[in-house]
Design an enzyme around this catalytic site. Structure first.
Site, mmCIF file in Angstrom:
data_model
loop_
_atom_site.group_PDB
_atom_site.id
_atom_site.type_symbol
_atom_site.label_atom_id
_atom_site.label_comp_id
_atom_site.label_asym_id
_atom_site.label_seq_id
_atom_site.Cartn_x
_atom_site.Cartn_y
_atom_site.Cartn_z
ATOM 1 C CE1 TYR A 183 -10.795 39.410 -14.173
ATOM 2 C CE2 TYR A 183 -13.524 38.826 -15.011
ATOM 3 C CZ TYR A 183 -12.007 39.550 -15.590
ATOM 4 O OH TYR A 183 -11.241 39.211 -16.697
ATOM 5 N NE ARG A 230 -24.810 38.815 -24.578
ATOM 6 C CZ ARG A 230 -24.255 40.444 -24.944
ATOM 7 N NH1 ARG A 230 -25.034 41.286 -24.786
ATOM 8 N NH2 ARG A 230 -23.184 40.613 -24.955
ATOM 9 N NE ARG A 240 -13.488 33.685 -22.804
ATOM 10 C CZ ARG A 240 -14.371 34.452 -24.190
ATOM 11 N NH1 ARG A 240 -12.735 35.140 -24.447
ATOM 12 N NH2 ARG A 240 -14.697 34.274 -24.635
ATOM 13 C CG PHE A 300 -20.690 58.932 -23.009
ATOM 14 C CD1 PHE A 300 -19.844 58.413 -24.060
ATOM 15 C CD2 PHE A 300 -20.288 57.795 -22.302
ATOM 16 C CE1 PHE A 300 -18.919 57.161 -24.135
ATOM 17 C CE2 PHE A 300 -19.327 57.914 -21.685
ATOM 18 C CZ PHE A 300 -18.020 56.796 -22.788
HETATM 19 CA CA CA Z 1 -9.728 40.603 -20.838
#
Ligand code: CA
Length: 413
Positions: A183, A230, A240, A300
């Site tokens: 995922y 976190r 969720r 970056f």
């Molecule tokens: Ca999403």
């Protein structure tokens, strides 16, 4: 938290210099190229490019900040890349959307990039995301202005991410660790793959970088897992769940048990177990960062990685994770943004936060197998981060000069 309480937070942490970095950021050291205070909806008649940057500022201030660090020829590319994936994510996150609409849209989203005009109404939970999708034609216009080599990368990653999101749509919980990695690969690791491919294509980085799939994936996984760990409390409130069952089921029979028992030994052990898993990606992150050549691309990529490491240090063994969303101090964020500009400083930060976590692990009266694994990872990180330098003195020097000028200006003007 207001700026006053952020200053107090830095002072009470004994980090006075963070205040100067906050001043620097406030004074515009990290000024955002396009600043649009009005709601995005009022800005839709702007030219496509301006719309895209306005939208970027609206949907992600922090990303809008780091994108300015990139070499100029990569800014539009990465801006479009971000907005396309953000639009796709908006489709994924809209729980009010029927699967009969959502599933084909996730699978075919990459095909919309071939069109000159396309938009969709009323998808998204936040207003700025809805406006982004309603005006997606502007994103397409900027996309089509990019060289083919970049468009191919963006479309390829969009296709893969859409397929992954499609396959995970009906999964209520993430079961195994393998599934967790998969995922996170779809939603973040693929971003790492895409960025590496864009950096190689630009010629600012080596051709080899785009083939470093494992390292690029780890860059994304380290950030994604840090956020997932976190955001336990926030996600629980929103009903969720992204914590992998394979780990939390060892410690409790339901995920909300931890919120009800934040002080429990089991809760802290579960948290630390997840952190141990996420920290394994930090070693790859270090290797990836060490391979970069362009100083702007380095900043970056490096700033979010150091922030993740600082977050790991903050949340390790911290029962507040079960009570609220905790974030690193604004002053520390400002300091990381202003000073992460070389591999030496990057390693100093990694070493510093790893050593801090190590101290906390060693506080445990009895070490679990997880603790020992984490100590091993930290040992490896520390040895790879040994640098001769004793601190970012040059940047401190400029901070003090800057602060002196700032104070003098305030007093005498
Ligand atoms: Ca999403």
């Amino acid at each position: 938290m207001g700026i006053g309480s952020e200053i107090i937070a830095s002072v009470s942490a004994g980090q006075m210099q963070e205040i100067f970095y906050m001043v620097q950021v406030k004074m515009g050291a990290g000024k955002i190229r396009y600043k649009f205070p009005q709601p995005l909806r009022e800005l839709v008649d702007l030219e496509s490019r301006e719309f895209c940057y306005a939208a970027l500022n609206k949907v992600s201030r922090s990303f809008a900040y780091v994108i300015q660090i990139l070499p100029e020829d990569l800014r539009d590319v990465v801006c479009v890349f971000y907005l396309v994936l953000r639009a796709l994510d908006t489709v994924e996150d809209d729980m009010t959307l029927e699967n009969s609409t959502k599933l084909p849209l996730l699978l075919d989203f990459h095909k919309k990039l071939d069109l000159k005009e396309w938009s969709v109404d009323k998808i998204g939970l936040k207003d700025d995301e809805i406006v982004l999708l309603e005006n997606f034609t502007h994103v397409l216009a900027l996309y089509h202005s990019l060289p083919k080599i970049y468009r191919e990368v963006i479309q390829d990653i969009t296709k893969k991410m859409g397929k992954g999101m499609h396959d995970f749509t009906d999964k209520v919980v993430v079961t195994t660790l393998e599934e967790w990695d998969l995922y996170c690969h779809y939603v973040a690791g693929l971003v790492g793959h895409g960025l590496s491919a864009l950096f190689s294509a630009s010629g600012h980085e080596s051709q080899d970088l785009k083939d470093q799939l494992k390292l690029s994936n780890s860059m994304g996984l380290f950030l994604q897992k840090t956020n997932i760990i976190r955001d336990y409390h926030e996600d629980l409130v929103d009903q969720r769940t992204f914590w992998p069952e394979e780990i939390w089921k060892i410690y409790a029979s339901s995920l909300d048990w931890f919120a009800k028992n934040p002080k429990s030994e089991k809760s802290r052990q579960c948290l630390n177990h997840l952190i141990c898993n996420a920290m394994s990606h930090a070693i790859d992150s270090l290797e990836y960062m060490s391979s970069l050549k362009n100083p702007n691309i380095f900043r970056f990529c490096g700033i979010p990685q150091v922030m993740a490491m600082a977050t790991m240090d903050l949340i390790y063994d911290n029962e507040d994770v079960f009570r609220k969303t905790i974030k690193i101090r604004k002053g520390l964020t400002a300091k990381i943004m202003m000073t992460t500009d070389s591999v030496v400083i990057f390693k100093e930060y990694f070493h510093h936060f790893a050593a801090s976590i190590e101290q906390k692990v060693l506080r445990n009266p009895q070490l679990s197998s997880c603790d020992r694994k984490l100590l091993e990872i930290i040992g490896e990180l520390k040895s790879k981060c040994q640098t001769k330098s004793t601190g970012s003195m040059s940047s401190y020097f400029w901070v003090w000069i800057f602060f002196g000028v700032f104070v003098a200006y305030s007093l005498f003007s």
